[in-house]
Design a protein around this motif. Structure first.
Motif, mmCIF file in Angstrom:
data_model
loop_
_atom_site.group_PDB
_atom_site.id
_atom_site.type_symbol
_atom_site.label_atom_id
_atom_site.label_comp_id
_atom_site.label_asym_id
_atom_site.label_seq_id
_atom_site.Cartn_x
_atom_site.Cartn_y
_atom_site.Cartn_z
ATOM 1 N N GLY A 174 13.430 5.224 -10.151
ATOM 2 C CA GLY A 174 14.594 4.701 -10.865
ATOM 3 C C GLY A 174 14.974 3.268 -10.567
ATOM 4 N N LEU A 175 14.277 2.613 -9.662
ATOM 5 C CA LEU A 175 14.617 1.237 -9.304
ATOM 6 C C LEU A 175 14.342 0.293 -10.464
ATOM 7 N N GLU A 176 15.342 -0.537 -10.801
ATOM 8 C CA GLU A 176 15.182 -1.537 -11.857
ATOM 9 C C GLU A 176 15.820 -2.845 -11.406
ATOM 10 N N PHE A 177 15.154 -3.949 -11.688
ATOM 11 C CA PHE A 177 15.679 -5.271 -11.341
ATOM 12 C C PHE A 177 15.075 -6.303 -12.272
ATOM 13 N N MET A 178 15.705 -7.461 -12.349
ATOM 14 C CA MET A 178 15.232 -8.560 -13.180
ATOM 15 C C MET A 178 15.512 -9.869 -12.459
ATOM 16 N N ALA A 179 14.683 -10.864 -12.700
ATOM 17 C CA ALA A 179 14.886 -12.187 -12.118
ATOM 18 C C ALA A 179 15.022 -13.211 -13.237
ATOM 19 N N TYR A 180 16.001 -14.085 -13.093
ATOM 20 C CA TYR A 180 16.237 -15.157 -14.057
ATOM 21 C C TYR A 180 16.271 -16.499 -13.330
ATOM 22 N N GLY A 181 15.915 -17.554 -14.039
ATOM 23 C CA GLY A 181 15.956 -18.889 -13.463
ATOM 24 C C GLY A 181 16.516 -19.892 -14.446
ATOM 25 N N ARG A 182 16.996 -20.997 -13.921
ATOM 26 C CA ARG A 182 17.465 -22.091 -14.768
ATOM 27 C C ARG A 182 17.374 -23.389 -13.988
ATOM 28 N N ALA A 183 17.321 -24.508 -14.724
ATOM 29 C CA ALA A 183 17.314 -25.832 -14.125
ATOM 30 C C ALA A 183 18.727 -26.389 -14.150
ATOM 31 N N MET A 184 19.129 -27.005 -13.053
ATOM 32 C CA MET A 184 20.462 -27.577 -12.938
ATOM 33 C C MET A 184 20.372 -29.099 -12.993
ATOM 34 N N ALA A 185 21.532 -29.730 -12.992
ATOM 35 C CA ALA A 185 21.579 -31.188 -12.943
ATOM 36 C C ALA A 185 20.967 -31.672 -11.635
ATOM 37 N N GLY A 186 20.311 -32.835 -11.696
ATOM 38 C CA GLY A 186 19.694 -33.383 -10.499
ATOM 39 C C GLY A 186 18.378 -32.733 -10.147
ATOM 40 N N ASN A 187 17.763 -32.075 -11.131
ATOM 41 C CA ASN A 187 16.446 -31.458 -10.947
ATOM 42 C C ASN A 187 16.430 -30.351 -9.882
ATOM 43 N N GLN A 188 17.572 -29.759 -9.631
ATOM 44 C CA GLN A 188 17.621 -28.596 -8.751
ATOM 45 C C GLN A 188 17.731 -27.343 -9.618
ATOM 46 N N GLY A 189 17.097 -26.270 -9.188
ATOM 47 C CA GLY A 189 17.124 -25.046 -9.974
ATOM 48 C C GLY A 189 17.796 -23.905 -9.244
ATOM 49 N N GLU A 190 18.066 -22.838 -9.989
ATOM 50 C CA GLU A 190 18.644 -21.635 -9.423
ATOM 51 C C GLU A 190 17.865 -20.415 -9.891
ATOM 52 N N ILE A 191 17.750 -19.449 -9.021
ATOM 53 C CA ILE A 191 17.123 -18.164 -9.323
ATOM 54 C C ILE A 191 18.094 -17.056 -8.940
ATOM 55 N N VAL A 192 18.259 -16.086 -9.822
ATOM 56 C CA VAL A 192 19.079 -14.919 -9.513
ATOM 57 C C VAL A 192 18.238 -13.665 -9.734
ATOM 58 N N ILE A 193 18.182 -12.815 -8.719
ATOM 59 C CA ILE A 193 17.491 -11.531 -8.806
ATOM 60 C C ILE A 193 18.554 -10.444 -8.817
ATOM 61 N N GLY A 194 18.644 -9.715 -9.939
ATOM 62 C CA GLY A 194 19.711 -8.737 -10.115
ATOM 63 C C GLY A 194 19.184 -7.310 -10.137
ATOM 64 N N PHE A 195 19.956 -6.394 -9.543
ATOM 65 C CA PHE A 195 19.564 -4.988 -9.427
ATOM 66 C C PHE A 195 20.524 -4.091 -10.201
ATOM 67 N N ARG A 196 19.956 -3.079 -10.873
ATOM 68 C CA ARG A 196 20.743 -2.122 -11.647
ATOM 69 C C ARG A 196 21.553 -1.218 -10.728
ATOM 70 N N GLY A 197 22.738 -0.844 -11.212
ATOM 71 C CA GLY A 197 23.590 0.081 -10.480
ATOM 72 C C GLY A 197 23.206 1.528 -10.739
ATOM 73 N N THR A 198 24.060 2.435 -10.272
ATOM 74 C CA THR A 198 23.755 3.858 -10.314
ATOM 75 C C THR A 198 23.777 4.424 -11.727
ATOM 76 N N ASP A 199 22.734 5.162 -12.059
ATOM 77 C CA ASP A 199 22.716 6.047 -13.220
ATOM 78 C C ASP A 199 23.148 7.412 -12.687
ATOM 79 N N PHE A 200 24.342 7.871 -13.092
ATOM 80 C CA PHE A 200 24.916 9.067 -12.485
ATOM 81 C C PHE A 200 24.053 10.311 -12.695
ATOM 82 N N SER A 201 23.156 10.284 -13.685
ATOM 83 C CA SER A 201 22.296 11.434 -13.944
ATOM 84 C C SER A 201 20.981 11.368 -13.175
ATOM 85 N N SER A 202 20.762 10.287 -12.408
ATOM 86 C CA SER A 202 19.483 10.080 -11.731
ATOM 87 C C SER A 202 19.545 10.615 -10.296
#
Length: 219
Positions: A20-48
């Motif tokens: 049941g593990l699910e996650f996604m990673a997103y990225g973007r470029a910021m001002a000054g040529n610095q970037g950000e990455i966010v790795i997000g995880f799904r919460g509880t599926d009450f039926s799982s």
């Protein structure tokens, strides 16, 4: 400006996908040529049942259950999750000089996001919502490995279900200096800890408050 870098389907084995593990990673470029990455995880599926095994890992990790729970899988892939996110982000944003990496999640996902931050020193911090008090770091992350410098921001709705669990634990364990807690009253489901635990409701409350703030600033 956010772009999808990968999701759990390209990382996990077929056996690992069954828990049941699910996650996604997103990225973007910021001002000054610095970037950000966010790795997000799904919460509880009450039926799982797999999600509940992970939610209750303080107990279930001692039971002779087959396979591994979600915390064990995240910890085993921690370096890979950051490595691949960085590589994919560099492909998407070749002008970026570097990337700040963060993790996030709601409920069970918040616990997993904290574990990732503790497991890899390249994760600068975790912003988690109504988070599970289960992080797995004491049983999975060695003293030599643990990333104690990661900042953790726990954001929650007052009266949500897991607040009470965290409050009880606070009587025995004080907050570490790297942890900040922010509480809100956005859902207004007084006396209903399950309704107060709703991420869509919390997000809607934040958006409504932001719209009010913006209209006042314009006026």
């Amino acid at each position: 400006g956010w772009k999808l870098l990968y999701d759990w389907r390209s990382i996990l084995t077929e056996d690992e996908k069954k828990n049941g593990l699910e996650f996604m990673a997103y990225g973007r470029a910021m001002a000054g040529n610095q970037g950000e990455i966010v790795i997000g995880f799904r919460g509880t599926d009450f039926s799982s049942l797999s999600d509940w095994r992970s939610n209750l890992r303080w107990v279930t990790r001692f039971l002779p259950l087959p396979g591994r729970d979600q915390y064990q899988v995240v910890h085993s892939h921690a370096q890979e999750l950051v490595d691949l996110a960085w590589a994919r982000a560099k492909e998407q944003f070749p002008l970026a000089k570097g990337f700040d990496v963060y993790s996030t999640g709601h409920s069970l996902g918040g616990g997993l996001a904290q574990l990732l931050a503790y497991s890899d020193a390249r994760v600068k911090g975790a912003v988690v919502f109504d988070p599970s008090p289960v992080t797995g770091y004491t049983s999975l992350v060695s003293h030599g490995q643990v990333n104690c410098s990661a900042r953790v921001v726990r954001v929650y709705e007052r009266g949500e279900a897991l607040q009470y669990v965290r409050s009880v634990l606070r009587q025995f364990y004080s907050l570490s200096t790297n942890i900040t807690e922010l509480s809100f009253d956005l859902i207004h489901a007084h006396g209903n800890p399950v309704a107060n635990h709703s991420m869509p409701g919390f997000r809607g409350g934040l958006e409504a408050r932001a719209e009010v703030s913006m209209s006042k600033s314009v006026a």
